[in-house]
Design a protein around this motif. Sequence first.
Motif, PDB file in Angstrom:
ATOM      1  N   VAL A   1      44.409  28.142  47.316  1.00  0.00           N
ATOM      2  CA  VAL A   1      44.715  29.299  46.481  1.00  0.00           C
ATOM      3  C   VAL A   1      44.410  28.940  45.032  1.00  0.00           C
ATOM      4  O   VAL A   1      44.909  27.939  44.508  1.00  0.00           O
ATOM      5  N   GLY A   2      43.573  29.744  44.392  1.00  0.00           N
ATOM      6  CA  GLY A   2      43.221  29.514  43.006  1.00  0.00           C
ATOM      7  C   GLY A   2      44.270  30.062  42.057  1.00  0.00           C
ATOM      8  O   GLY A   2      44.953  31.058  42.362  1.00  0.00           O
ATOM      9  N   VAL A   3      44.399  29.411  40.907  1.00  0.00           N
ATOM     10  CA  VAL A   3      45.343  29.804  39.857  1.00  0.00           C
ATOM     11  C   VAL A   3      44.557  29.889  38.550  1.00  0.00           C
ATOM     12  O   VAL A   3      43.959  28.903  38.113  1.00  0.00           O
ATOM     13  N   PHE A   4      44.548  31.063  37.937  1.00  0.00           N
ATOM     14  CA  PHE A   4      43.780  31.274  36.709  1.00  0.00           C
ATOM     15  C   PHE A   4      44.661  32.028  35.725  1.00  0.00           C
ATOM     16  O   PHE A   4      45.001  33.184  35.948  1.00  0.00           O
ATOM     17  N   GLY A   5      45.046  31.352  34.649  1.00  0.00           N
ATOM     18  CA  GLY A   5      45.907  31.970  33.657  1.00  0.00           C
ATOM     19  C   GLY A   5      45.195  32.172  32.333  1.00  0.00           C
ATOM     20  O   GLY A   5      44.187  31.524  32.045  1.00  0.00           O
ATOM     21  N   GLY A   6      45.740  33.051  31.524  1.00  0.00           N
ATOM     22  CA  GLY A   6      45.167  33.288  30.207  1.00  0.00           C
ATOM     23  C   GLY A   6      45.895  34.415  29.505  1.00  0.00           C
ATOM     24  O   GLY A   6      46.684  35.147  30.111  1.00  0.00           O
ATOM     25  N   ALA A   7      45.640  34.539  28.209  1.00  0.00           N
ATOM     26  CA  ALA A   7      46.248  35.634  27.453  1.00  0.00           C
ATOM     27  C   ALA A   7      45.669  36.978  27.891  1.00  0.00           C
ATOM     28  O   ALA A   7      46.355  37.997  27.897  1.00  0.00           O
ATOM     29  N   PHE A   8      44.364  36.997  28.207  1.00  0.00           N
ATOM     30  CA  PHE A   8      43.663  38.234  28.566  1.00  0.00           C
ATOM     31  C   PHE A   8      43.936  39.306  27.510  1.00  0.00           C
ATOM     32  O   PHE A   8      44.393  40.408  27.812  1.00  0.00           O
ATOM     33  N   ASP A   9      43.591  38.934  26.271  1.00  0.00           N
ATOM     34  CA  ASP A   9      43.896  39.784  25.118  1.00  0.00           C
ATOM     35  C   ASP A   9      42.638  40.045  24.285  1.00  0.00           C
ATOM     36  O   ASP A   9      42.561  39.604  23.139  1.00  0.00           O
ATOM     37  N   PRO A  10      41.645  40.769  24.850  1.00  0.00           N
ATOM     38  CA  PRO A  10      41.637  41.402  26.166  1.00  0.00           C
ATOM     39  C   PRO A  10      40.885  40.550  27.198  1.00  0.00           C
ATOM     40  O   PRO A  10      40.186  39.604  26.832  1.00  0.00           O
TER      41      PRO A  10
ATOM     42  N   HIS B   1      37.719  39.874  29.370  1.00  0.00           N
ATOM     43  CA  HIS B   1      36.337  40.252  29.093  1.00  0.00           C
ATOM     44  C   HIS B   1      35.425  39.825  30.242  1.00  0.00           C
ATOM     45  O   HIS B   1      35.897  39.281  31.265  1.00  0.00           O
ATOM     46  N   LEU B   2      34.141  40.083  30.071  1.00  0.00           N
ATOM     47  CA  LEU B   2      33.211  39.867  31.183  1.00  0.00           C
ATOM     48  C   LEU B   2      33.035  38.397  31.530  1.00  0.00           C
ATOM     49  O   LEU B   2      32.714  38.078  32.674  1.00  0.00           O
ATOM     50  N   ALA B   3      33.262  37.485  30.581  1.00  0.00           N
ATOM     51  CA  ALA B   3      33.212  36.066  30.924  1.00  0.00           C
ATOM     52  C   ALA B   3      34.368  35.691  31.847  1.00  0.00           C
ATOM     53  O   ALA B   3      34.213  34.856  32.747  1.00  0.00           O
ATOM     54  N   HIS B   4      35.542  36.299  31.645  1.00  0.00           N
ATOM     55  CA  HIS B   4      36.654  36.093  32.565  1.00  0.00           C
ATOM     56  C   HIS B   4      36.282  36.587  33.966  1.00  0.00           C
ATOM     57  O   HIS B   4      36.560  35.923  34.972  1.00  0.00           O
TER      58      HIS B   4
ATOM     59  N   VAL C   1      36.076  34.355  37.466  1.00  0.00           N
ATOM     60  CA  VAL C   1      36.805  34.704  38.693  1.00  0.00           C
ATOM     61  C   VAL C   1      35.838  34.843  39.868  1.00  0.00           C
ATOM     62  O   VAL C   1      36.081  34.326  40.965  1.00  0.00           O
ATOM     63  N   GLN C   2      34.737  35.534  39.648  1.00  0.00           N
ATOM     64  CA  GLN C   2      33.762  35.714  40.732  1.00  0.00           C
ATOM     65  C   GLN C   2      33.158  34.383  41.155  1.00  0.00           C
ATOM     66  O   GLN C   2      32.973  34.133  42.354  1.00  0.00           O
ATOM     67  N   ALA C   3      32.867  33.500  40.201  1.00  0.00           N
ATOM     68  CA  ALA C   3      32.308  32.190  40.529  1.00  0.00           C
ATOM     69  C   ALA C   3      33.304  31.358  41.309  1.00  0.00           C
ATOM     70  O   ALA C   3      32.945  30.680  42.289  1.00  0.00           O
TER      71      ALA C   3
ATOM     72  N   ALA D   1      40.571  44.948  34.850  1.00  0.00           N
ATOM     73  CA  ALA D   1      39.402  44.066  34.800  1.00  0.00           C
ATOM     74  C   ALA D   1      39.056  43.479  36.160  1.00  0.00           C
ATOM     75  O   ALA D   1      37.878  43.309  36.491  1.00  0.00           O
ATOM     76  N   PHE D   2      40.085  43.144  36.939  1.00  0.00           N
ATOM     77  CA  PHE D   2      39.835  42.391  38.172  1.00  0.00           C
ATOM     78  C   PHE D   2      40.002  43.216  39.439  1.00  0.00           C
ATOM     79  O   PHE D   2      39.801  42.683  40.536  1.00  0.00           O
ATOM     80  N   GLU D   3      40.350  44.504  39.294  1.00  0.00           N
ATOM     81  CA  GLU D   3      40.467  45.322  40.497  1.00  0.00           C
ATOM     82  C   GLU D   3      39.090  45.471  41.136  1.00  0.00           C
ATOM     83  O   GLU D   3      38.067  45.502  40.469  1.00  0.00           O
ATOM     84  N   GLY D   4      39.065  45.522  42.418  1.00  0.00           N
ATOM     85  CA  GLY D   4      37.795  45.666  43.124  1.00  0.00           C
ATOM     86  C   GLY D   4      37.102  44.352  43.422  1.00  0.00           C
ATOM     87  O   GLY D   4      36.053  44.358  44.063  1.00  0.00           O
ATOM     88  N   ILE D   5      37.648  43.225  42.951  1.00  0.00           N
ATOM     89  CA  ILE D   5      37.081  41.913  43.291  1.00  0.00           C
ATOM     90  C   ILE D   5      37.859  41.391  44.485  1.00  0.00           C
ATOM     91  O   ILE D   5      39.035  41.046  44.362  1.00  0.00           O
ATOM     92  N   PRO D   6      37.246  41.348  45.664  1.00  0.00           N
ATOM     93  CA  PRO D   6      37.978  40.890  46.854  1.00  0.00           C
ATOM     94  C   PRO D   6      38.521  39.482  46.660  1.00  0.00           C
ATOM     95  O   PRO D   6      37.816  38.576  46.226  1.00  0.00           O
ATOM     96  N   GLY D   7      39.809  39.320  46.954  1.00  0.00           N
ATOM     97  CA  GLY D   7      40.439  38.015  46.836  1.00  0.00           C
ATOM     98  C   GLY D   7      41.121  37.767  45.514  1.00  0.00           C
ATOM     99  O   GLY D   7      41.867  36.792  45.377  1.00  0.00           O
ATOM    100  N   ALA D   8      40.899  38.630  44.519  1.00  0.00           N
ATOM    101  CA  ALA D   8      41.532  38.464  43.208  1.00  0.00           C
ATOM    102  C   ALA D   8      42.836  39.259  43.180  1.00  0.00           C
ATOM    103  O   ALA D   8      42.862  40.445  43.516  1.00  0.00           O
ATOM    104  N   VAL D   9      43.925  38.604  42.788  1.00  0.00           N
ATOM    105  CA  VAL D   9      45.250  39.223  42.758  1.00  0.00           C
ATOM    106  C   VAL D   9      45.881  38.945  41.393  1.00  0.00           C
ATOM    107  O   VAL D   9      46.057  37.784  41.018  1.00  0.00           O
ATOM    108  N   VAL D  10      46.205  39.990  40.641  1.00  0.00           N
ATOM    109  CA  VAL D  10      46.889  39.822  39.358  1.00  0.00           C
ATOM    110  C   VAL D  10      48.382  39.679  39.623  1.00  0.00           C
ATOM    111  O   VAL D  10      48.996  40.520  40.278  1.00  0.00           O
TER     112      VAL D  10
END
Length: 206
Positions: free
Chosen positions: A8-17, A19-22, A26-28, A66-75
């Motif tokens: 299970v991956g763990v990815f944290g950040g401010a996300f303020d906002p 962006h596409l690099a985030h 996630v996709q990678a 930002a991450f909705e619609g990416i299979p496997g990504a859960v906020v």
Amino acid sequence: MALNPLRVGVFGGAFDPPHLAHVALVQAALAQSDLAELRIFPTGQAWHKERSLSAAEDRLAMARLAFEGIPGAVVDAREILRPGPTYTLDTLRELQQEHPAVQLVLIVGADQALSLPRWHGFEAILATAIISVANRAMSTGPSGPFNPGMLASLPSGARFEQLQIQPMDTSATDIRARAARGEDLRGLVPAAVARYIDRHHLYRPA
């Protein structure tokens, strides 16, 4: 024969906002790291940031867009809901208690990886999770991609992996400045995030 644990991956950040690099990271991670899922954690009270973050509810809403619609990504909202400063180690320990058979994989950028010895509970983090580093040139420190040998006093048993991603010249600081000037954010953030920023007048001067 023992089966390999689910990862299970763990990815944290401010996300303020966020962006596409985030989004690309996630996709990678989902494509390359054999993850059952990738949990994304907008930070609550960021102990390491000098500036004040935008309202937690706005950052959480933008992360979900930002991450909705990416299979496997859960906020996951737990860091925003947890009182006090946000520490990655607390989140890792909670996840390990909830899912003791799972192997946690902490996703970080190269700059973050270089700063790991300054993180709260550095050695415990490395004992709890595999560190998966986005392999791109760092904006600070030595040039070239990160390698674990750059870290002093690395605990024995520390485990590192690499993610291959294309460099993207995108920063949340620049995006906030552009939003403050009322500039178009297309090509920098997901379209739904751009609409949210515009609708809620985020980052505009008071």
